[in-house]
Design an enzyme around this catalytic site. Structure first.
Site, short mmCIF file in Angstrom:
data_model
loop_
_atom_site.label_atom_id
_atom_site.label_comp_id
_atom_site.label_asym_id
_atom_site.label_seq_id
_atom_site.Cartn_x
_atom_site.Cartn_y
_atom_site.Cartn_z
N LYS A 179 0.79 -1.29 0.03
CA LYS A 179 -0.16 0.01 0.00
C LYS A 179 0.89 1.44 -0.02
O LYS A 179 2.12 1.17 0.15
CB LYS A 179 -1.05 0.04 1.20
CG LYS A 179 -1.76 -1.31 1.30
CD LYS A 179 -2.59 -1.50 -0.08
CE LYS A 179 -2.94 -2.90 -0.08
NZ LYS A 179 -4.12 -3.53 0.49
C1 LIG Z 1 -4.97 -4.41 1.05
C2 LIG Z 1 -6.63 -4.43 0.70
C3 LIG Z 1 -7.32 -4.79 1.88
C4 LIG Z 1 -7.07 -5.36 3.13
O1 LIG Z 1 -5.97 -5.02 3.54
P1 LIG Z 1 -5.05 -6.02 4.69
O2 LIG Z 1 -4.31 -4.80 5.44
O3 LIG Z 1 -4.30 -6.78 3.89
O4 LIG Z 1 -6.09 -6.59 5.47
C5 LIG Z 1 -8.80 -4.35 1.80
N1 LIG Z 1 -9.19 -4.12 0.58
C6 LIG Z 1 -8.43 -3.70 -0.43
C7 LIG Z 1 -9.23 -3.03 -1.78
C8 LIG Z 1 -7.11 -3.85 -0.29
O5 LIG Z 1 -6.21 -3.74 -1.43
#
Ligand SMILES: *Cc1c(COP(=O)(O)O)cnc(C)c1O
Length: 372
Positions: A179
């Site tokens: 992210k």
């Molecule tokens: C990464 C992600 C999540 C969940 O995040 P985590 O921290 O991995 O639990 C939820 N929705 C989207 C669209 C994502 O890309």
């Protein structure tokens, strides 16, 4: 793909030297709380709560909204599976909606998927692409639905001058390694609503009723989980947040350069964007899948974000039969591979132009010219 350096090491060192790893030990006001204060200011919301993942943020958001058995939650057919699993975790069922050419949830299809049991919509700002929030909020108002913005892939991003995650009733961020900013694993919940914030705070902390802030809370304590973060994560995120806008500006600058070249191609269109001014990523949409250039890979190939590959959802499998939300649903919910044909069609003829935030501008230009 991240901007990480000595400052992060220094921040973690401070936590370790202070021997205070938990946010709710030895009084409050530590690294995590400082990060939340800064995050509220950055995003423009009243409350921010740091959690151990983006999935936890989504689940806590739904729990805080009181969504549960019998309820339906509309999610896009193109997203990371966590978006669809969050309703299941609270006993509700996800109902899939098509995306449109912007690669985000299609407001017209949301309308078609609403039933008397629909309680919420989770629009996903995938790949730093904002959803059509004006249309989505208008539908939510019309049908009295809650909106949980899944901004896990768009931390810091903008829609018409507002930060993503601050527009719906609740927003969710992820800070995992893929992210915009990261602390390894982590997430945040954002809201202006006191009740939602207090209920999320209770849900995310088994010991909520024992904390210093317990006496100031007006919501009754209920059974929750432990979805807390450690101060190591809080310290890392405090530093990462300072880097966020620079990171996004670098993406925007490179996106603008690529667009200036790609927009005049007659082979494809630059993919439609719900707020072109703030674009921090760029894709190309071909008229048909046959026309996709050989040196490009359409998004359908990044299979795990496509609903047909969400095995636990498609098979409606949960850890215990009697806990299956599909048994509590008010109608039969069926998932089939062909239920969102428009989404599959768009993903078969759309290709992303991906690049690291620090790729030299000259290289961006070269790469774009090769595609043109
Ligand atoms: C990464 C992600 C999540 C969940 O995040 P985590 O921290 O991995 O639990 C939820 N929705 C989207 C669209 C994502 O890309």
């Amino acid at each position: 793909m991240h901007d990480i350096g000595l400052e992060e090491i220094e921040a973690v060192k401070q936590v370790i030297e202070g021997k205070q790893f938990m946010r709710y030990r030895g009084g409050e006001g530590g690294f995590t709380e400082q990060f939340e204060t800064a995050l509220c200011k950055k995003v423009g919301v009243k409350h921010a709560l740091t959690l151990n993942s983006g999935t936890s943020a989504l689940v806590a958001a739904l729990a805080a909204l009181g969504i549960g058995p019998g309820d339906e939650v509309i999610v896009p057919a193109y997203t990371w599976v966590a978006t669809a699993l969050a309703p299941v975790a609270v006993g509700a069922v996800p109902v899939l909606a098509e995306i449109n050419e912007t690669l985000t949830i299609d407001p017209e299809d949301i309308r078609k998927k609403i039933t008397p049991y629909t309680k919420a919509i989770i629009p996903v700002h995938i790949r730093n692409l904002p959803c059509d929030m004006d249309a989505i909020m208008a539908i939510a108002d019309e049908f009295n639905l809650k909106v949980v913005e899944d901004a896990c892939q768009a931390v810091g991003g903008m829609y018409k001058g507002k930060r993503l995650g601050s527009i719906g009733h609740v927003g969710a961020f992820s800070f995992n390694m893929y992210k915009n900013i990261t602390c390894g694993e982590g997430g945040a919940l954002l809201t202006d609503d006191n009740k939602i914030y207090e209920r999320a705070l209770i849900y995310h902390d088994t010991g909520a009723y024992t904390r210093d802030h317990a006496s100031e809370m007006s919501e009754p304590f209920f059974a929750g989980l432990n979805l807390r973060v450690s101060e190591i994560q809080g310290a890392l995120l405090g530093v990462q947040l300072k880097r966020l806008d620079g990171f996004l500006d670098a993406l925007r600058e490179r996106t603008a350069l690529a667009k200036s070249i790609l927009k005049s191609s007659s082979a494809f269109n630059v993919t439609a964007h719900n707020d072109p001014e703030s674009a921090a990523s760029i894709s190309m949409t071909f008229e048909t899948k046959e026309e996709v250039k050989e040196n490009l890979s359409p998004l359908i190939n990044s299979g795990r974000h496509v609903y047909t590959n969400w095995e636990p959802i498609m098979k409606q499998r949960v850890f215990h039969e009697k806990m299956s939300p599909y048994k509590w649903a008010n109608r039969e919910i069926k998932y089939t591979d062909d239920m969102c044909p428009k989404t599959l069609d768009i993903l078969e003829r759309t290709c992303a132009f991906d690049f690291p935030f620090d790729m030299p501008m000259e290289e961006i230009k070269q790469k774009a010219e090769e595609l043109f």
